[in-house]
Design an enzyme around this catalytic site. Structure first.
Site, PDB file in Angstrom:
ATOM      1  N   ASP A   7       0.983  -1.279  -0.107  1.00 36.23           N
ATOM      2  CA  ASP A   7       0.035  -0.069   0.104  1.00 36.23           C
ATOM      3  C   ASP A   7       0.984   1.254  -0.094  1.00 36.23           C
ATOM      4  OD1 ASP A   7      -2.676  -1.147  -0.005  1.00 36.23           O
ATOM      5  OD2 ASP A   7      -2.411  -1.315   2.217  1.00 36.23           O
ATOM      6  N   TYR A  48       7.693  -9.685   6.646  1.00 37.71           N
ATOM      7  CA  TYR A  48       7.303  -8.398   6.787  1.00 37.71           C
ATOM      8  C   TYR A  48       8.133  -8.011   8.080  1.00 37.71           C
ATOM      9  CZ  TYR A  48       4.077  -8.360   3.064  1.00 37.71           C
ATOM     10  OH  TYR A  48       3.387  -8.295   1.792  1.00 37.71           O
TER      11      TYR A  48
END
Lengths: 263, 263
Positions: free
Chosen positions: A52, A116
């Protein structure tokens, strides 16, 4: 027909995320523009994951194929030159490596997992220079409580408590998380999540929930229920985009296992 | 009538420099907007120095005066709240402190000196996350040669070799530089210049010249001539804006002397 795998680092601050969008600056759009110049033709790339707006990458991957003559090992330097802002300042995307891979190898479909990292700066005040790169949590965090809670956020299970619902979601909410490692270094706290699959906003909701547990806003002993609830409203807040980094993509289970220890 | 001194940190990346300009986002403009809200009136501020677009500050100073009731120690938190991008992300300016000072005290006129730091990342490749905050010099730098050369760039003398000429320049090109300290920490090299006065682009031209000496592009033994030439063309290139930080402003010679050791 060649097939090339690239590894990419980027600062997500100035991008409308990964995915190509007409009239907007995106990571995929910028990479395709530059690779098309170098390869002398229209290049489209497949990324391992879509990030994003504001989300960074230390090791995003992408594959692309076509007929072109530039040797793979010359792509990084040539592309990074085209991506530079000017002669004195590099760009906000950097290709770290490029290699020819067998036909059929695909950055997303061939990946067996990824890591992540979510980065927090735990102090009352944060230097402005970190504003795009950390989540500034002002209240002191109890990292012991966070580490304990994180152990309940692993394994193969339904992770829908940690998913932002979206209308077009199809597929299973059952995923495997191999490790959630929390490290503290002075004021920097990192939460590394290594898994085989991720739901939308999963790491940001996990990080936000762990922060809520660390500040005491959510009692630590509720971690088990939260994970079991399969209900977004059971979990904590969604931590902001600027703390999130796609760190590494794994194409073999050996590397995946190594990743759970490395981060 | 109150007179207030503020110390300010900012990330210069997204600003058209310090100085207020209609229709453009500047540090002075942003601060005046926010302080006017807090003080309930039109506030104008005087900064110690005007920084160019892309140049950062760790401790810029400014004074402003007027009739207003907010206690000085409440200004930083209130202003920083108004400067924030959103609830989850701080702004790119941060007021570090605010204090009432005697009438007549002036951020520029009362200053006896300041320190600028120029930051270099000396490696073939630099993480994208440092692109706005370092000058990436790819060739290995000989810091011993740079330290030796820097010793000739101090004292009270004509520094016009290190000045970008401008039509509206009036005043003396004779300035006092108290210290040029070069520190190396892994790939990070910092050049701290403490002086009583600075000419336009002086630190960036000094840094560029020291880099040219460090790479061997300019022979180290030419440092004396360069300083003595009083001619911009004798010096090296102008190092880019993103490496420069206004670090500290001194209002007493005691603090100035301490600064030459601190940086």
């Amino acid at each position: 027909m060649r097939n090339v795998l690239i590894r990419i680092e980027y600062d997500g601050t100035a991008f409308y995320g990964w995915q190509r969008q007409p009239g907007r600056r995106t990571v995929q759009g910028e990479l395709e523009r530059v690779l098309s110049v170098l390869c002398g033709g229209n290049i489209t790339i497949d990324g391992t994951g879509r990030t994003d707006a504001g989300v960074h990458a230390l090791g995003q991957c992408a594959t692309f194929s076509g007929e072109f003559s530039i040797p793979a090992d010359r792509i990084p330097r040539a592309a990074n030159g085209l991506l530079a802002e000017n002669r004195m300042k590099q760009g906000d995307i950097r290709i770290l490596s490029a290699e020819d891979v067998p036909a059929g190898f695909h950055a997303r479909k061939s990946a067996v997992g990824k890591t992540y990292i979510y980065r927090i700066y735990n102090a009352k005040n944060m230097p402005v220079f970190l504003r795009n790169y950390r989540y500034n949590v002002k209240k002191q965090l109890n990292t012991d409580a966070m580490i304990k809670a994180a152990s309940f956020f692993t394994g193969t299970r339904d992770y829908s408590s940690f998913m932002t619902a979206s209308d077009d979601f199809r597929g299973s909410t059952v995923k495997t998380v191999h490790a959630v490692n929390i490290r503290e270094e002075g004021r920097d706290i990192s939460i590394a999540v290594t898994g085989s699959g991720f739901l939308y906003n999963m790491v940001r909701i996990m990080a936000g929930t762990l922060v809520d547990i660390g500040t005491g806003r959510i009692p630590a002993d509720r971690a088990v229920e939260i994970a079991a609830a399969c209900d977004r409203s059971a979990a904590g807040h969604t931590a902001p985009a600027q703390g999130l980094y796609m760190a590494e993509v794994y194409f073999s289970t050996d590397d995946l296992v190594k990743g759970t220890e490395k981060y």
